[in-house]
Each structure stands twice: as C-alpha cells, then as structure tokens.
Design a protein around this motif. Structure first.
Motif, PDB file in Angstrom:
ATOM      1  N   MET A   1       0.849  -1.215   0.233  1.00 43.45           N
ATOM      2  CA  MET A   1       0.127   0.058   0.008  1.00 43.45           C
ATOM      3  C   MET A   1       0.870   0.994   0.016  1.00 43.45           C
ATOM      4  N   ARG A   2       0.528   2.206  -0.814  1.00 48.24           N
ATOM      5  CA  ARG A   2       1.180   3.343  -0.886  1.00 48.24           C
ATOM      6  C   ARG A   2       0.591   4.704  -0.534  1.00 48.24           C
ATOM      7  N   LYS A   3       1.038   5.613   0.180  1.00 50.76           N
ATOM      8  CA  LYS A   3       0.321   6.888   0.334  1.00 50.76           C
ATOM      9  C   LYS A   3       1.511   7.888   0.178  1.00 50.76           C
ATOM     10  N   ILE A   4       0.658   9.027  -0.252  1.00 50.21           N
ATOM     11  CA  ILE A   4       1.332  10.400  -0.668  1.00 50.21           C
ATOM     12  C   ILE A   4       0.945  11.392   0.160  1.00 50.21           C
ATOM     13  N   HIS A   5       1.815  12.020   0.924  1.00 53.25           N
ATOM     14  CA  HIS A   5       1.240  13.347   1.627  1.00 53.25           C
ATOM     15  C   HIS A   5       2.223  14.578   1.059  1.00 53.25           C
ATOM     16  N   VAL A   6       1.689  15.433   0.662  1.00 55.01           N
ATOM     17  CA  VAL A   6       2.492  16.860   0.213  1.00 55.01           C
ATOM     18  C   VAL A   6       2.063  17.595   1.219  1.00 55.01           C
ATOM     19  N   LEU A   7       3.044  18.330   1.911  1.00 54.80           N
ATOM     20  CA  LEU A   7       2.715  19.093   2.931  1.00 54.80           C
ATOM     21  C   LEU A   7       3.643  20.316   2.957  1.00 54.80           C
ATOM     22  N   GLU A   8       3.151  21.383   3.831  1.00 53.93           N
ATOM     23  CA  GLU A   8       3.850  22.629   4.113  1.00 53.93           C
ATOM     24  C   GLU A   8       5.287  22.452   4.876  1.00 53.93           C
ATOM     25  N   ASP A   9       5.038  21.546   5.828  1.00 51.81           N
ATOM     26  CA  ASP A   9       6.014  21.058   6.682  1.00 51.81           C
ATOM     27  C   ASP A   9       6.381  19.593   7.044  1.00 51.81           C
ATOM     28  N   PRO A  10       6.709  19.147   5.799  1.00 54.39           N
ATOM     29  CA  PRO A  10       6.715  17.444   6.118  1.00 54.39           C
ATOM     30  C   PRO A  10       7.544  17.061   6.964  1.00 54.39           C
ATOM     31  N   GLY A  11       8.835  17.552   7.424  1.00 59.01           N
ATOM     32  CA  GLY A  11       9.602  17.168   8.481  1.00 59.01           C
ATOM     33  C   GLY A  11       8.777  17.203   9.766  1.00 59.01           C
ATOM     34  N   SER A  12       7.977  17.996  10.215  1.00 59.33           N
ATOM     35  CA  SER A  12       7.136  17.886  11.400  1.00 59.33           C
ATOM     36  C   SER A  12       6.276  16.686  11.344  1.00 59.33           C
ATOM     37  N   ALA A  13       5.766  16.408  10.222  1.00 58.17           N
ATOM     38  CA  ALA A  13       4.768  15.143  10.221  1.00 58.17           C
ATOM     39  C   ALA A  13       5.970  13.805  10.278  1.00 58.17           C
ATOM     40  N   VAL A  14       7.107  13.905   9.844  1.00 53.21           N
ATOM     41  CA  VAL A  14       7.716  12.620   9.872  1.00 53.21           C
ATOM     42  C   VAL A  14       8.190  12.815  11.563  1.00 53.21           C
ATOM     43  N   ALA A  15       8.549  13.764  12.115  1.00 52.78           N
ATOM     44  CA  ALA A  15       8.827  13.916  13.514  1.00 52.78           C
ATOM     45  C   ALA A  15       7.846  13.087  14.360  1.00 52.78           C
ATOM     46  N   ASP A  16       6.541  13.332  13.788  1.00 53.64           N
ATOM     47  CA  ASP A  16       5.335  12.917  14.724  1.00 53.64           C
ATOM     48  C   ASP A  16       5.454  11.391  14.648  1.00 53.64           C
ATOM     49  N   ARG A  17       5.811  10.877  13.586  1.00 52.63           N
ATOM     50  CA  ARG A  17       5.662   9.274  13.050  1.00 52.63           C
ATOM     51  C   ARG A  17       6.960   8.658  13.979  1.00 52.63           C
ATOM     52  N   LEU A  18       8.040   9.169  13.795  1.00 52.78           N
ATOM     53  CA  LEU A  18       9.166   8.494  14.490  1.00 52.78           C
ATOM     54  C   LEU A  18       8.887   8.729  15.946  1.00 52.78           C
ATOM     55  N   THR A  19       8.371   9.785  16.608  1.00 52.34           N
ATOM     56  CA  THR A  19       8.087   9.858  18.127  1.00 52.34           C
ATOM     57  C   THR A  19       7.229   8.757  18.531  1.00 52.34           C
ATOM     58  N   ALA A  20       5.855   8.338  17.496  1.00 51.02           N
ATOM     59  CA  ALA A  20       4.809   7.371  17.956  1.00 51.02           C
ATOM     60  C   ALA A  20       5.446   6.160  17.727  1.00 51.02           C
TER      61      ALA A  20
END
Length: 227
Positions: free
Chosen positions: A1-20
């Motif tokens: 399964m592939r997802k694509i997220h285009v965001l203003e601040d992709p780094g913050s989204a990845v930080a949230d995922r790493l933290t979780a």
C-alpha cells in the motif's frame, strides 16, 4: 500500500511518526542527509521517551563517528543526544572501513534481529540521481541478495568516500517505509522512482515493502512530479 502526503512542513509530520513508533519501543532505521535533519530536530523538541526503542542506520560513510560527514554524527547532534530518554543505538562502525563495517553490521543485525529481520519503521530519502540509502544507480550493490548490509567501495556522489548500505532484501521486509523528500531538485527523481511506470534504473524504485506500507512525505516543490 502506498500513500502520498504533500505538506507545507513534511519534517514535522515525520517527527510525529518517529515519536509514535519510538514510544511503542519500535525498531527504527534512520537515514542521513540534509533533509531529515529538520525532522530529527523537531522530534528532539518533543522529547518523548525513546528508551524502549532501538535505532539503526540505513547507511553510513566510512568516517569516524565525530566526523562532519558521519550520518550517525549528524543524527546524534540533532536528535539522539537531545533526548532525556534516549534509545539503544546500533551504529555502523564507519571507522573500520567498508568491508569490515559491513560484516560487523551484518553480524549485529542477525544477532539482534534474527535471520528474518523486520523493522517497524525505515526512514529514507531520495537523491537527485534517485539513489536511496547508499544504493546508487548502476552500482553492484543494487544486485546484492545475500547480505543485509553491503560495502559500497565507490559512492555515486559527494562525499566520495566508501560507504556501507542496507540492501533491498532488508529494506523491503519493513512494516513501514517512509520517504522524506523536499526540494524541486528532487522532483524528477521522485517521478522516476514513483511515477507510472517507474524507471527500472532508479534505485529508489525498487524499495517496495511487500508486506508493509510505503509512504511518501513531500514538500510542495518535490511533490509537483507526482501531482
């Protein structure tokens, strides 16, 4: 399964995922390069409890850990040393040289993860040439099927130092692979790797976790190629 997220601040989204994933005590693979540094700094600011997690590395330059080109060194400065409750860290020993370091990391992977290792989260980037980790176009490491960690005697870009990289047989068993990519200079590489049809000559195109999820977290400049 592939997802694509285009965001203003992709780094913050990845930080949230790493933290979780870290808070759940996950097995996490981090990567080097300039793009993830901001995500690591954002994760450090959250200062979650990473003490149950284990951090590995997708690839490393053959330099000492305190060298400016060290992926471990960058990650330690931006994230690992900033955490009140840091994880277990299993770094690639770049000071040993490529052959010895690859052998040592292979042994650690098999000792700690078994003969069929499966990471909870692997974070990767994509270079302008569509390389990922230290898997470069046209290099023999792309065809490595027997090892989880391979020496890379000739890198495909600067800095021109030998490296060690995780290989496709390991990357493609992950439960989750996240590509964090930013900048217009990466748009064509993304199109080659993840467009339809993908370019077989693109190393990133061959990262496809068969029983896991593949997520692209992009800024708008990089995401133009897949709009």
């Amino acid at each position: 399964m592939r997802k694509i997220h285009v965001l203003e601040d992709p780094g913050s989204a990845v930080a949230d995922r790493l933290t979780a994933v870290a808070e759940r005590g996950g097995q996490i693979v981090l990567t080097g390069g300039s793009t993830p540094r901001g995500a690591y700094a954002a994760a450090a600011r959250q200062d979650a409890d990473w003490s149950g997690a284990t951090v590995w590395f997708s690839d490393e330059r053959m330099v000492p850990p305190d060298h400016p080109d060290s992926n471990f060194g960058m990650t330690a400065a931006a994230l690992l040393s900033q955490l009140s409750h840091p994880p277990t860290v299993v770094r690639i020993p770049g000071e040993l040289g490529a052959d010895a370091a690859a052998g040592a990391y292979e042994a650690l992977l098999r000792e700690r993860m078994g003969s069929d290792p499966r990471f909870d989260l692997i974070l990767l980037g994509v270079g302008p040439d569509s390389h990922t980790a230290s898997l470069f176009p046209g290099k023999p490491e792309l065809d490595e099927l027997g090892r989880f960690a391979a020496p890379v005697p000739l890198a495909g870009m600067e800095p021109q130092v030998p490296r060690v990289t995780m290989t496709y047989p390991l990357l493609n068993t992950a439960r989750e692979v996240v590509f964090l990519v930013s900048g217009a200079d990466k748009a064509e590489a993304l199109r080659r790797a993840f467009g339809e049809p993908p370019d077989d000559a693109s190393p990133a195109a061959h990262v496809r976790p068969g029983a896991g999820t593949l997520t692209l977290v992009l800024d708008r400049a990089a995401g133009e190629a897949l709009a």
